[in-house]
Scaffold this motif. Structure first.
Motif, PDB file in Angstrom:
ATOM      1  N   THR A 183       0.829  -1.212   0.000  1.00 36.68           N
ATOM      2  CA  THR A 183       0.000   0.000   0.000  1.00 36.68           C
ATOM      3  C   THR A 183       0.863   1.262   0.000  1.00 36.68           C
ATOM      4  OG1 THR A 183      -0.135  -0.132   2.415  1.00 36.68           O
ATOM      5  CG2 THR A 183      -1.937  -1.117   1.189  1.00 36.68           C
ATOM      6  N   ASP A 186       0.007   4.246  -2.467  1.00 33.22           N
ATOM      7  CA  ASP A 186      -1.401   4.616  -2.610  1.00 33.22           C
ATOM      8  C   ASP A 186      -1.571   6.111  -2.318  1.00 33.22           C
ATOM      9  OD1 ASP A 186      -2.143   2.145  -3.379  1.00 33.22           O
ATOM     10  OD2 ASP A 186      -3.229   1.599  -1.557  1.00 33.22           O
ATOM     11  N   PRO A 187      -2.665   6.693  -2.849  1.00 33.95           N
ATOM     12  CA  PRO A 187      -2.853   8.134  -2.673  1.00 33.95           C
ATOM     13  C   PRO A 187      -2.940   8.547  -1.213  1.00 33.95           C
ATOM     14  CG  PRO A 187      -4.516   7.209  -4.160  1.00 33.95           C
ATOM     15  CD  PRO A 187      -3.732   6.061  -3.631  1.00 33.95           C
ATOM     16  N   ARG A 202       5.879   2.548   8.049  1.00 35.99           N
ATOM     17  CA  ARG A 202       5.422   1.351   7.335  1.00 35.99           C
ATOM     18  C   ARG A 202       6.464   0.251   7.456  1.00 35.99           C
ATOM     19  NH1 ARG A 202       1.371   1.957   3.681  1.00 35.99           N
ATOM     20  NH2 ARG A 202       0.738   4.059   3.120  1.00 35.99           N
ATOM     21  N   LEU A 205       6.312  -1.270  10.719  1.00 38.94           N
ATOM     22  CA  LEU A 205       5.105  -2.086  10.888  1.00 38.94           C
ATOM     23  C   LEU A 205       5.167  -3.340  10.035  1.00 38.94           C
ATOM     24  CD1 LEU A 205       2.391   0.724  10.892  1.00 38.94           C
ATOM     25  CD2 LEU A 205       3.098  -0.679  12.818  1.00 38.94           C
ATOM     26  N   THR A 206       6.059  -3.337   9.047  1.00 38.13           N
ATOM     27  CA  THR A 206       6.178  -4.500   8.174  1.00 38.13           C
ATOM     28  C   THR A 206       7.156  -5.514   8.746  1.00 38.13           C
ATOM     29  OG1 THR A 206       5.708  -3.118   6.273  1.00 38.13           O
ATOM     30  CG2 THR A 206       6.686  -5.249   5.828  1.00 38.13           C
TER      31      THR A 206
ATOM     32  N   CYS B  90      -7.924 -11.820   0.821  1.00 40.22           N
ATOM     33  CA  CYS B  90      -7.176 -12.313  -0.339  1.00 40.22           C
ATOM     34  C   CYS B  90      -7.922 -13.404  -1.088  1.00 40.22           C
ATOM     35  CB  CYS B  90      -5.801 -12.813   0.099  1.00 40.22           C
ATOM     36  SG  CYS B  90      -5.799 -14.478   0.828  1.00 40.22           S
ATOM     37  N   ASP B 105      -5.136 -13.885   6.309  1.00 39.45           N
ATOM     38  CA  ASP B 105      -3.716 -13.908   6.652  1.00 39.45           C
ATOM     39  C   ASP B 105      -2.867 -12.957   5.811  1.00 39.45           C
ATOM     40  OD1 ASP B 105      -3.363 -15.677   8.763  1.00 39.45           O
ATOM     41  OD2 ASP B 105      -3.126 -17.436   7.478  1.00 39.45           O
ATOM     42  N   ASN B 106      -3.326 -12.616   4.611  1.00 38.04           N
ATOM     43  CA  ASN B 106      -2.417 -11.949   3.671  1.00 38.04           C
ATOM     44  C   ASN B 106      -2.764 -10.508   3.325  1.00 38.04           C
ATOM     45  OD1 ASN B 106      -0.851 -14.349   3.306  1.00 38.04           O
ATOM     46  ND2 ASN B 106      -2.491 -15.151   2.020  1.00 38.04           N
ATOM     47  N   PRO B 109      -0.389  -5.896   5.027  1.00 35.55           N
ATOM     48  CA  PRO B 109       1.052  -5.948   4.749  1.00 35.55           C
ATOM     49  C   PRO B 109       1.882  -5.370   5.894  1.00 35.55           C
ATOM     50  CG  PRO B 109       0.065  -4.123   3.555  1.00 35.55           C
ATOM     51  CD  PRO B 109      -1.067  -4.834   4.266  1.00 35.55           C
ATOM     52  N   GLN B 110       1.228  -4.778   6.878  1.00 36.71           N
ATOM     53  CA  GLN B 110       1.960  -4.161   7.996  1.00 36.71           C
ATOM     54  C   GLN B 110       1.450  -4.753   9.308  1.00 36.71           C
ATOM     55  OE1 GLN B 110       2.381  -0.019   5.466  1.00 36.71           O
ATOM     56  NE2 GLN B 110       1.061  -0.018   7.224  1.00 36.71           N
ATOM     57  N   PRO B 111       1.694  -6.042   9.507  1.00 37.17           N
ATOM     58  CA  PRO B 111       1.014  -6.758  10.596  1.00 37.17           C
ATOM     59  C   PRO B 111       1.692  -6.652  11.957  1.00 37.17           C
ATOM     60  CG  PRO B 111       2.352  -8.292   9.344  1.00 37.17           C
ATOM     61  CD  PRO B 111       2.555  -6.939   8.705  1.00 37.17           C
ATOM     62  N   VAL B 112       2.864  -5.979  12.003  1.00 37.70           N
ATOM     63  CA  VAL B 112       3.671  -6.081  13.221  1.00 37.70           C
ATOM     64  C   VAL B 112       2.968  -5.502  14.440  1.00 37.70           C
ATOM     65  CG1 VAL B 112       5.805  -5.269  14.293  1.00 37.70           C
ATOM     66  CG2 VAL B 112       5.840  -6.210  11.986  1.00 37.70           C
ATOM     67  N   PHE B 113       2.316  -4.370  14.243  1.00 42.69           N
ATOM     68  CA  PHE B 113       1.635  -3.746  15.368  1.00 42.69           C
ATOM     69  C   PHE B 113       0.583  -4.690  15.955  1.00 42.69           C
ATOM     70  CE2 PHE B 113      -1.523  -1.236  17.435  1.00 42.69           C
ATOM     71  CZ  PHE B 113      -0.755  -0.372  18.199  1.00 42.69           C
ATOM     72  N   GLU B 115       0.355  -7.851  15.611  1.00 43.29           N
ATOM     73  CA  GLU B 115       0.964  -9.054  16.183  1.00 43.29           C
ATOM     74  C   GLU B 115       1.457  -8.788  17.599  1.00 43.29           C
ATOM     75  OE1 GLU B 115       3.824 -10.356  13.299  1.00 43.29           O
ATOM     76  OE2 GLU B 115       2.277 -11.277  12.045  1.00 43.29           O
ATOM     77  N   HIS B 130      -2.639   2.688   9.648  1.00 41.15           N
ATOM     78  CA  HIS B 130      -1.529   1.867   9.170  1.00 41.15           C
ATOM     79  C   HIS B 130      -1.414   0.558   9.925  1.00 41.15           C
ATOM     80  CE1 HIS B 130      -0.065   4.691   6.212  1.00 41.15           C
ATOM     81  NE2 HIS B 130      -0.696   5.550   6.981  1.00 41.15           N
ATOM     82  N   GLY B 133      -3.111  -1.948   7.711  1.00 44.76           N
ATOM     83  CA  GLY B 133      -2.619  -2.116   6.350  1.00 44.76           C
ATOM     84  C   GLY B 133      -2.292  -0.830   5.612  1.00 44.76           C
ATOM     85  N   GLY B 134      -2.787   0.303   6.095  1.00 39.99           N
ATOM     86  CA  GLY B 134      -2.462   1.575   5.443  1.00 39.99           C
ATOM     87  C   GLY B 134      -3.136   1.759   4.094  1.00 39.99           C
ATOM     88  N   TYR B 135      -4.324   1.185   3.915  1.00 38.98           N
ATOM     89  CA  TYR B 135      -5.057   1.360   2.656  1.00 38.98           C
ATOM     90  C   TYR B 135      -5.670   2.757   2.582  1.00 38.98           C
ATOM     91  CZ  TYR B 135      -4.866  -3.698   2.010  1.00 38.98           C
ATOM     92  OH  TYR B 135      -4.441  -4.987   1.845  1.00 38.98           O
ATOM     93  N   SER B 136      -5.628   3.358   1.393  1.00 38.13           N
ATOM     94  CA  SER B 136      -6.294   4.639   1.193  1.00 38.13           C
ATOM     95  C   SER B 136      -7.798   4.422   1.201  1.00 38.13           C
ATOM     96  CB  SER B 136      -5.909   5.231  -0.163  1.00 38.13           C
ATOM     97  OG  SER B 136      -4.541   5.484  -0.183  1.00 38.13           O
ATOM     98  N   PRO B 146      -7.952  -3.762  -3.840  1.00 36.78           N
ATOM     99  CA  PRO B 146      -7.176  -4.963  -4.117  1.00 36.78           C
ATOM    100  C   PRO B 146      -8.094  -6.189  -4.089  1.00 36.78           C
ATOM    101  CG  PRO B 146      -6.343  -3.776  -2.188  1.00 36.78           C
ATOM    102  CD  PRO B 146      -7.686  -3.230  -2.503  1.00 36.78           C
TER     103      PRO B 146
END
Ligand SMILES: NC(=O)c1ccc[n+]([C@@H]2O[C@H](COP(=O)([O-])OP(=O)(O)OC[C@H]3O[C@@H](n4cnc5c(N)ncnc54)[C@H](O)[C@@H]3O)[C@@H](O)[C@H]2O)c1
Ligand SMILES: [Zn+2]
Ligand SMILES: [Zn+2]
Lengths: 211, 390
Positions: A183, A186-187, A202, A205-206, B90, B105-106, B109-113, B115, B130, B133-136, B146
């Motif tokens: 992501t 993304d905008p 990010r 967090l990844t 997904c 599960d997928n 993309p930013q699962p650490v927090f 977890e 975030h 996942g931080g999606y707009s 997605p």
């Protein structure tokens, strides 16, 4: 398991793993000491993929798919029946970072060794998960890290353990849904400077900021 | 394009931002026609859900038209009118394959927090910080979706935008809340929170066989709308002892199932509220659990407490003893949008559920900040503000 298929499969899985953690080993940040055995640091991580072992294997045996999965990370060449050479590239500059040799050691098992780079070796094993829950990909990574290397390039998120977990997660995602979600671009209403700071977050967090 | 961005706690602003592009084979780009506010956004705006960043685009309950599809998309084509589930899934992991989409599960993309905070990460959610996942988000002219084949559903002809938009979030959430109650017919169900989610939960409980539904809130307009539209009974906690009232209304038994459609910014009257609010402000507890405490105390022995109101962290004075000794069933979770949306669209088209009345305040996207203010303060009988980009 058909032997050739098995080989390619494991090579693929190991390559992704090795590439993912290889960089981390060179630039790792020392926060806590992983377990030590015979002078090596040892990290073990596993992930469950919701596909039978045979399907996990066939994912990696499709050369085109494998190359796509590895795209910006590495290239893979076959040396002989049991051995492969993997060359890791820096995704930003394209420069060679290190080479690894991968050897198939048995059905569902292989080993890799980094040559001409940070001292690193590892194994990958595919085991059926209980309850028909797919396949456990179990990876073990062993590395040595000299004092000098430790002092250099200590970027966040480069802890080998975290990198290994991140890499296994990527492998899982590629097999289960054919892509890695991203992501990052993304905008948003952020300025370039704000976006850079957000990218750092990010990143944390990844792959995790600390181990 | 224009988008409504978060600019810090309590601050929103419409900004010019770049348009989204197809980034993966399964992506679709949707031109947004209607995008609703949701109670969850308030938790985000007010800083109770972590990892919001300046410039993040809000919005996760939306409908629109497909304007671009990635090369891997099979079920959808340019021009389709779609409604999109808020939860990103997904479609290929074990959770998705067993229809537990919000546990994908997928898709984060930013699962650490998550977890670290919860042990594991659930699915990503559109426009939801975030940590998710931080999606707009969808309060914009266009949004990238997605896994379009998994998350976007064609809208039946003749259903207006301002009704079908709720099939994105409020309807599936309400449905899941009622589904958790395991209704077999004839039950009494109590629902805390007469917002969009609570009202959809009440309707779902009726359709799943509840004989009586009792709604608890303090806003007389909301309770009146619920009574009028859905034929539910109501309890106003501002002037009534809720536990006493529910016990009497059920001749001493207590409701068979209690649904929490309020979540972590629960409000209350009396000194307990001041205590919870102070602790939450000082971050000694992250969530105010007034309503879930009540739900546990109210439920009949062996009954069910179903929690769809969102909580993020720790709560204080959780009556675990009551839950244990009364042998309660506790069910909870973010909703599995993709599991319920096709069925809900059928029910929408058949007129069994009519969520259009929730869209009390349709507004242009430009007035998004004001739209949230109206929603947060529940001004003018607001149930949901629905933003229209064009
Ligand atoms: N689980 C999910 O997937 C999911 C999806 C959407 C929304 N939600 C959550 O559902 C909750 C409700 O969402 P909404 O959009 O209806 O919000 P909303 O703000 O419109 O409604 C909340 C209602 O709760 C009432 N309330 C506050 N304190 C109360 C109390 N102590 N007792 C009874 N009522 C009380 C308020 O007066 C208000 O009417 C939120 O927590 C939201 O985050 C969860
Ligand atoms: Zn919502
Ligand atoms: Zn999934």
């Amino acid at each position: 398991m058909r032997s050739n298929a098995t080989r390619l499969a494991l090579v693929g899985a190991a390559t992704v793993t090795a590439v993912g953690v290889g960089r981390a080993v060179t630039r790792r940040r020392r926060r806590h000491q992983p377990q030590r055995e015979d002078g090596w640091y040892v990290v073990r991580r596993a992930v469950t993929v919701d596909r039978p072992v045979a399907a996990v294997i066939s994912f990696w045996t499709e050369r085109e798919r494998l190359d796509r999965a590895l795209a910006e990370w590495a290239t893979l060449e076959q040396i002989d029946g049991n051995r492969w050479r993997c060359v890791s590239r820096d995704p930003d500059t394209g420069a060679t970072e290190w080479r690894a040799e991968i050897t198939v050691t048995g059905p569902g098992r292989l080993r890799w060794q980094v040559t001409g780079g940070p001292e690193q070796q590892g194994t990958v094993e595919l085991v059926p998960a209980p309850q028909g829950r797919g396949t456990e990909i179990r990876a073990e990574l062993r590395y040595r890290s000299g004092p000098l290397r430790r002092a250099l390039g200590l970027a966040a998120g480069d802890e080998p353990d975290l990198r290994l977990r991140d890499t296994l997660r990527r492998v899982k995602s590629l097999i289960e849904c054919g892509q890695l979600i991203d992501t990052r671009r993304d905008p948003s209403g952020r300025s370039p400077a704000q976006e850079r700071r957000t990218d750092e977050i990010r990143q944390r967090l990844t792959t995790g900021g600390r181990a | 394009m224009k988008a409504l961005c978060w600019e810090g706690v309590g601050k929103l602003k419409v900004r010019d931002v770049p348009e989204p592009r197809v980034r993966a084979a399964g992506d679709i780009i949707v031109r947004v026609r209607a995008s609703s506010v949701c109670g969850s956004d308030l938790h985000l705006i007010n800083g109770f859900i972590p990892a919001m960043r300046e410039g993040d685009i809000l919005g996760h309950e939306f409908t629109g038209e497909v304007v671009e599809v990635g090369p891997g998309v099979r079920r959808l084509a340019v021009g389709d009118r779609v409604v999109v589930g808020s939860v990103v899934a997904c479609g290929g992991c074990w959770y998705c394959r067993t229809e537990q989409y919000s546990l994908c599960d997928n898709s984060n993309p930013q699962p650490v927090f998550a977890e670290k905070l919860w042990g594991h990460s659930p699915a990503g959610i559109v426009g939801y910080s975030h940590a998710a996942g931080g999606y707009s988000g969808s309060h914009a002219e266009y949004v990238r979706v997605p896994f379009g084949d998994v998350g976007a559903f064609k809208v039946p002809d003749g259903v207006p935008d301002d009704a079908v938009v709720f099939a994105s979030d409020a309807m599936p959430t309400g449905w899941m809340a009622a589904d958790f109650c395991g209704l077999t017919g004839g039950e009494v169900v109590a629902v805390w929170g007469a917002g969009g989610v609570g009202q959809m939960a009440a309707r779902a409980a009726q359709l799943l066989g509840a004989e009586r539904v009792i709604m608890v809130d303090r806003l007389p307009e909301r309770l009146a709308v619920a009574a009028d539209r859905l034929g539910v009974e109501t309890v106003n906690y501002a002037d009534t002892d809720v536990l006493e009232a529910l016990r009497e209304m059920t001749a001493g038994r207590g409701p068979d199932a209690c649904i929490d459609a309020v979540g972590m910014e629960s409000h209350d009257v009396g000194p307990g509220y001041a205590y919870d609010k102070a602790k939450q402000t000082a971050r000694l507890q992250t969530d105010r659990p007034t309503c879930v405490r009540q739900a546990i105390m109210a439920a009949r022995k062996g009954g069910t407490v179903s929690i769809v109101g969102v909580y993020a962290g720790l709560v204080d004075k959780f009556p675990l003893g009551a839950a244990m000794n009364k042998a309660l069933v506790l069910r909870m979770g973010q909703m599995h949008a993709q599991r319920y949306i096709p069925m809900l669209l059928d029910r929408l088209a058949a007129g069994e559920i009519d969520p259009g009345y929730l869209a009390t305040h349709p507004l242009p996207l430009d007035q998004g900040a004001r739209g949230y203010e109206i929603f947060e303060k529940k001004e003018d009988g607001c149930l949901r503000t629905v933003l229209h980009p064009a």
